[in-house]
Design an enzyme around this catalytic site. Structure first.
Site, PDB file in Angstrom:
ATOM      1  N   HIS A 319      34.535 139.487  -3.559  1.00  0.00           N
ATOM      2  CA  HIS A 319      34.692 139.116  -2.151  1.00  0.00           C
ATOM      3  C   HIS A 319      36.010 138.356  -1.960  1.00  0.00           C
ATOM      4  O   HIS A 319      36.032 137.134  -1.798  1.00  0.00           O
ATOM      5  CB  HIS A 319      33.507 138.274  -1.677  1.00  0.00           C
ATOM      6  CG  HIS A 319      32.247 139.060  -1.538  1.00  0.00           C
ATOM      7  ND1 HIS A 319      31.248 139.040  -2.490  1.00  0.00           N
ATOM      8  CD2 HIS A 319      31.823 139.923  -0.570  1.00  0.00           C
ATOM      9  CE1 HIS A 319      30.257 139.830  -2.110  1.00  0.00           C
ATOM     10  NE2 HIS A 319      30.576 140.384  -0.944  1.00  0.00           N
ATOM     11  N   ASN A 320      37.093 139.104  -1.967  1.00  0.00           N
ATOM     12  CA  ASN A 320      38.429 138.530  -1.865  1.00  0.00           C
ATOM     13  C   ASN A 320      39.243 139.286  -0.821  1.00  0.00           C
ATOM     14  O   ASN A 320      38.704 140.137  -0.099  1.00  0.00           O
ATOM     15  CB  ASN A 320      39.122 138.569  -3.230  1.00  0.00           C
ATOM     16  CG  ASN A 320      39.037 139.940  -3.877  1.00  0.00           C
ATOM     17  OD1 ASN A 320      39.156 140.969  -3.202  1.00  0.00           O
ATOM     18  ND2 ASN A 320      38.820 139.980  -5.181  1.00  0.00           N
ATOM     19  N   LEU A 321      40.543 138.997  -0.743  1.00  0.00           N
ATOM     20  CA  LEU A 321      41.374 139.612   0.295  1.00  0.00           C
ATOM     21  C   LEU A 321      41.530 141.117   0.098  1.00  0.00           C
ATOM     22  O   LEU A 321      41.761 141.862   1.066  1.00  0.00           O
ATOM     23  CB  LEU A 321      42.741 138.928   0.367  1.00  0.00           C
ATOM     24  CG  LEU A 321      43.704 139.034  -0.824  1.00  0.00           C
ATOM     25  CD1 LEU A 321      44.620 140.249  -0.704  1.00  0.00           C
ATOM     26  CD2 LEU A 321      44.552 137.769  -0.943  1.00  0.00           C
ATOM     27  N   VAL A 322      41.433 141.595  -1.143  1.00  0.00           N
ATOM     28  CA  VAL A 322      41.520 143.037  -1.386  1.00  0.00           C
ATOM     29  C   VAL A 322      40.304 143.736  -0.782  1.00  0.00           C
ATOM     30  O   VAL A 322      40.420 144.807  -0.178  1.00  0.00           O
ATOM     31  CB  VAL A 322      41.629 143.348  -2.892  1.00  0.00           C
ATOM     32  CG1 VAL A 322      41.870 144.829  -3.122  1.00  0.00           C
ATOM     33  CG2 VAL A 322      42.732 142.527  -3.534  1.00  0.00           C
ATOM     34  N   HIS A 323      39.139 143.139  -0.944  1.00  0.00           N
ATOM     35  CA  HIS A 323      37.919 143.678  -0.330  1.00  0.00           C
ATOM     36  C   HIS A 323      38.059 143.699   1.189  1.00  0.00           C
ATOM     37  O   HIS A 323      37.680 144.685   1.842  1.00  0.00           O
ATOM     38  CB  HIS A 323      36.713 142.838  -0.743  1.00  0.00           C
ATOM     39  CG  HIS A 323      35.452 143.167   0.010  1.00  0.00           C
ATOM     40  ND1 HIS A 323      34.782 144.351  -0.122  1.00  0.00           N
ATOM     41  CD2 HIS A 323      34.757 142.429   0.934  1.00  0.00           C
ATOM     42  CE1 HIS A 323      33.713 144.354   0.669  1.00  0.00           C
ATOM     43  NE2 HIS A 323      33.682 143.195   1.314  1.00  0.00           N
ATOM     44  N   HIS A 361      35.321 139.395   8.153  1.00  0.00           N
ATOM     45  CA  HIS A 361      33.882 139.570   7.905  1.00  0.00           C
ATOM     46  C   HIS A 361      33.387 138.841   6.664  1.00  0.00           C
ATOM     47  O   HIS A 361      32.186 138.552   6.559  1.00  0.00           O
ATOM     48  CB  HIS A 361      33.534 141.059   7.826  1.00  0.00           C
ATOM     49  CG  HIS A 361      33.720 141.655   6.467  1.00  0.00           C
ATOM     50  ND1 HIS A 361      34.955 142.041   5.976  1.00  0.00           N
ATOM     51  CD2 HIS A 361      32.822 141.919   5.475  1.00  0.00           C
ATOM     52  CE1 HIS A 361      34.814 142.529   4.764  1.00  0.00           C
ATOM     53  NE2 HIS A 361      33.538 142.476   4.423  1.00  0.00           N
ATOM     54  N   ASP A 468      31.514 148.201   4.624  1.00  0.00           N
ATOM     55  CA  ASP A 468      31.324 147.080   3.704  1.00  0.00           C
ATOM     56  C   ASP A 468      30.664 147.510   2.399  1.00  0.00           C
ATOM     57  O   ASP A 468      30.848 146.869   1.359  1.00  0.00           O
ATOM     58  CB  ASP A 468      30.483 146.003   4.398  1.00  0.00           C
ATOM     59  CG  ASP A 468      30.526 144.661   3.688  1.00  0.00           C
ATOM     60  OD1 ASP A 468      31.503 144.409   2.954  1.00  0.00           O
ATOM     61  OD2 ASP A 468      29.591 143.865   3.873  1.00  0.00           O
ATOM     62  N   GLN A 519      23.471 151.012  -9.965  1.00  0.00           N
ATOM     63  CA  GLN A 519      24.320 151.785  -9.061  1.00  0.00           C
ATOM     64  C   GLN A 519      23.644 153.060  -8.592  1.00  0.00           C
ATOM     65  O   GLN A 519      23.840 153.488  -7.461  1.00  0.00           O
ATOM     66  CB  GLN A 519      25.644 152.105  -9.761  1.00  0.00           C
ATOM     67  CG  GLN A 519      26.545 150.911  -9.957  1.00  0.00           C
ATOM     68  CD  GLN A 519      26.844 150.194  -8.655  1.00  0.00           C
ATOM     69  OE1 GLN A 519      27.406 150.767  -7.718  1.00  0.00           O
ATOM     70  NE2 GLN A 519      26.475 148.927  -8.574  1.00  0.00           N
TER      71      GLN A 519
END
Length: 639
Positions: A319-323, A361, A468, A519
């Site tokens: 959950h970072n800026l790339v996401h 978000h 998301d 998964q």
């Protein structure tokens, strides 16, 4: 020395975004991969007059492009060579002359070695020719473009290697430096120390003169140069080449922003960990939203930078800026792929709200789940009464940030605009709470089965929610990278839970979690059903728009209500003529071919479907391997 490779897509033509980063109305340009161009083989030594003319023509183009470049992409310090503009005024640049220079790009057989001094000037000339051709919409063969950019990149590598080696060893080693030391132009033999910044002065001295390699100067002494004219020219040229190559390579990467397979990791690496601001700014500018909504470019830049700072606060693996950049691009791509961007479905304000909601978000995400906050009785759980804890914080923190003047991208909104914008953003962000997943799908299935149109806020909320959780529907390399990051974040939460004496949450036990099995279940029960519903929903929205337009003129002639739609293109001349006649009380009769409705497809392409299938099959194979390894471990542990 291996050269730096510039990756180019394998399509029949290379599409480069012209000046869309700074000028959304600018036309795109194509560099043909198959154009038949006459090849004229010339030796690489050109006359000084020819070099000056080519450099001057291209310099005019570069200067014009640099002036229009937004501050978010332009360098903070700009330098220019006075010789670049010799002989260039306001006169028209000859297309024939540029075309002749373009033909010379095919000849790379007799070019000097990349570590030769002559390679610097030749690289400069060829880059300027390419830029001039792009601005004049002159076709260049893709193979020639790639080979020339690769040659320039190798020259820059040689210069960088030379500089690095000199700084480490303090000895002259490269031919470029020896030639600069040996030449004396007679025009300048020294330079005033205060006329250039210290960093530039030290770099030029260490790289291009004898003084720092053979003598230890006293701290009080300021360096003096020999061959200063050549040294300064070379330094400026290398800096200019580097910026030009980086700028155009970024545009090539951002060119795929409309595609489902967009590689956000590649963009993040190329932008030094700043992909959110670049992707966000590109999409905003693509639809001219800052101009239409009166948003200050500086304020938007500050806001995007602060978003990146908030996403980096806890250094989360997932959950970072790339996401955030990935979800932003995926949200846009789902809408763009459906055709709704050209169906007058969204207003500029709504499109802006979608972009902002995707950006914020997961703002200031802690890297832990809502359940962790509730079980650990954290402050944020107490503030929001255990309900959508993180989602409430994300949107609340973002709006608190926008109350500050330097980050207030909503300062010019009217009261009603602000109210509508805030409602949409809150609705969309809160819908990303995974605990609402099944209820959200059930509600949407019910709405799809009804005759009434679906409420736009609910549609947009489902699109963001699907974006998301979309990575299982991407190519395996992208999906697998996201899976590894997410599992690492889960495992870190499990370690925190053990430290606090809390029960370990599902999938958070590093020693016992079966990643492949998790998964398979995630794809089969969560992602795949969600994307089936969102695809059906988009098709219903398209059908409702087509039905509403069935009694209107051909969609090639938009009515006045469409002028507010977020489109990057200008109003057609046909529409202007219609409006002019209407204003003068004239009834304009159109040809039957223009009043006959043109059939429009209401089928939405679903690129995620095939990837979901392939990735699920891949995980089934991985699960078999996991079970086999587990059985072997059990056998080994038995006495």
């Amino acid at each position: 020395m291996p050269g730096r490779k510039i990756r180019v897509t394998s399509c029949s033509s290379l599409h480069i975004i012209g000046t869309s980063l700074s000028n959304p109305a600018a036309k795109s340009m194509k560099v043909s991969a198959t154009t038949n161009t006459k090849r004229h083989h010339h030796h690489h030594h050109h006359s000084s007059k020819t070099n000056k003319t080519a450099a001057a023509r291209a310099a005019a183009m570069v200067n014009h492009d640099t002036e229009n470049l937004s501050p978010i992409f332009s360098s903070k310090s700009k330098s220019s060579d006075s010789t670049d503009n010799v002989g260039v005024g306001d006169s028209k640049i000859s297309h024939e002359a540029i075309e002749q220079d373009v033909t010379n790009l095919t000849n790379l057989n007799n070019l000097p070695s990349t570590n030769a001094f002559e390679a610097l000037q030749i690289s400069s000339d060829r880059l300027r020719t390419i830029i001039a051709a792009l601005h004049c919409n002159i076709l260049i063969r893709k193979a020639d473009l790639v080979r020339n950019l690769d040659y320039v990149a190798n020259v820059l590598d040689a210069v960088h290697e030379d500089e690095t080696r000199i700084k480490q060893q303090h000895i002259p080693v490269a031919p470029i430096r020896r030639r600069l030391m040996e030449e004396d132009d007679g025009a300048l033999s020294e330079i005033e120390p205060d006329s250039v910044p210290n960093e530039v002065r030290d770099w030029l001295t260490m790289t291009f003169t004898r003084s720092m390699s053979t003598l230890k100067r006293r701290p009080s002494d300021k360096p003096k140069f020999k061959s200063v004219a050549q040294a300064i020219r070379a330094g400026i040229m290398v800096d200019s080449c580097s910026r030009i190559v980086k700028k155009w390579t970024l545009r090539i990467k951002l060119k795929t922003i409309n595609e489902w397979t967009f590689d956000v990791f590649s963009v993040n690496e190329f932008t030094n960990g700043q992909c959110l601001r670049y992707v966000g700014f590109e999409l905003m500018q693509r639809y001219n939203l800052p101009n239409k909504l009166h948003i200050s470019i500086t304020t938007l830049q500050n806001f995007l930078e602060q978003m990146e700072s908030g996403y980096s606060r806890y250094r989360n693996p997932y959950h970072n800026l790339v996401h955030a950049a990935d979800v932003l691009q995926t949200t846009y791509q789902i809408i763009y792929n459906s055709g709704l961007m050209v169906e007058n479905w969204l207003t500029d304000l709504e499109l802006f709200a979608i972009f902002v909601a995707a950006i914020v978000h997961d703002f200031e995400h802690t890297g832990t789940s809502n359940n962790f906050h509730i079980q650990s009785r954290s402050d944020v759980a107490l503030i929001y009464n255990d309900r959508a804890v993180l989602e409430n914080h994300h949107v609340s923190a973002a709006f608190r940030l926008m109350r500050q003047d330097e980050y207030n991208i909503l300062s010019e909104f009217t009261s009603d605009e602000y109210k509508n914008f805030r409602h949409l953003v809150i609705e969309m962000v809160l819908a990303t709470d995974m605990s609402c997943h099944f209820a959200q799908l059930k509600t949407m299935r019910s709405l799809i089965s009804m005759q009434e149109n679906i409420e736009k806020a609910k549609s947009l909320a489902l699109i963001l929610h699907c974006a998301d959780i979309s990575h299982p529907g991407k190519p395996w390399d992208i999906h697998h990278t996201w899976t590894q990051s997410l599992m690492e974040e889960f495992f870190k939460q499990g370690e925190k839970e053990k430290e606090l004496g809390l029960p370990c949450s599902p999938l958070c036990d590093r020693d016992n979690t079966l990643v492949a099995e998790s998964q398979i279940g995630f794809i089969q029960y969560i992602v795949e059903p969600s994307f089936i519903v969102v695809g059906d929903m988009l098709e219903k929205v398209l059908k409702s728009l087509v039905a509403a337009d069935s009694e209107v003129l051909s969609p090639s002639i938009p009515n006045r209500s469409m002028t507010s739609s977020p489109s990057p293109s200008a109003v057609s001349s046909t529409e202007l003529n219609l409006q002019h006649d209407e204003q003068n009380g004239l009834e304009r009769r159109l040809p039957s071919s223009m009043t006959t409705p043109i059939p429009r497809s209401t089928i939405v392409r679903r690129p995620w479907a095939e990837y979901l299938k392939l990735n699920r099959e891949r995980w089934v194979q991985e699960a078999e391997e996991e079970r086999r390894r587990k059985q072997l471990n059990v056998i080994e542990e038995e006495p």
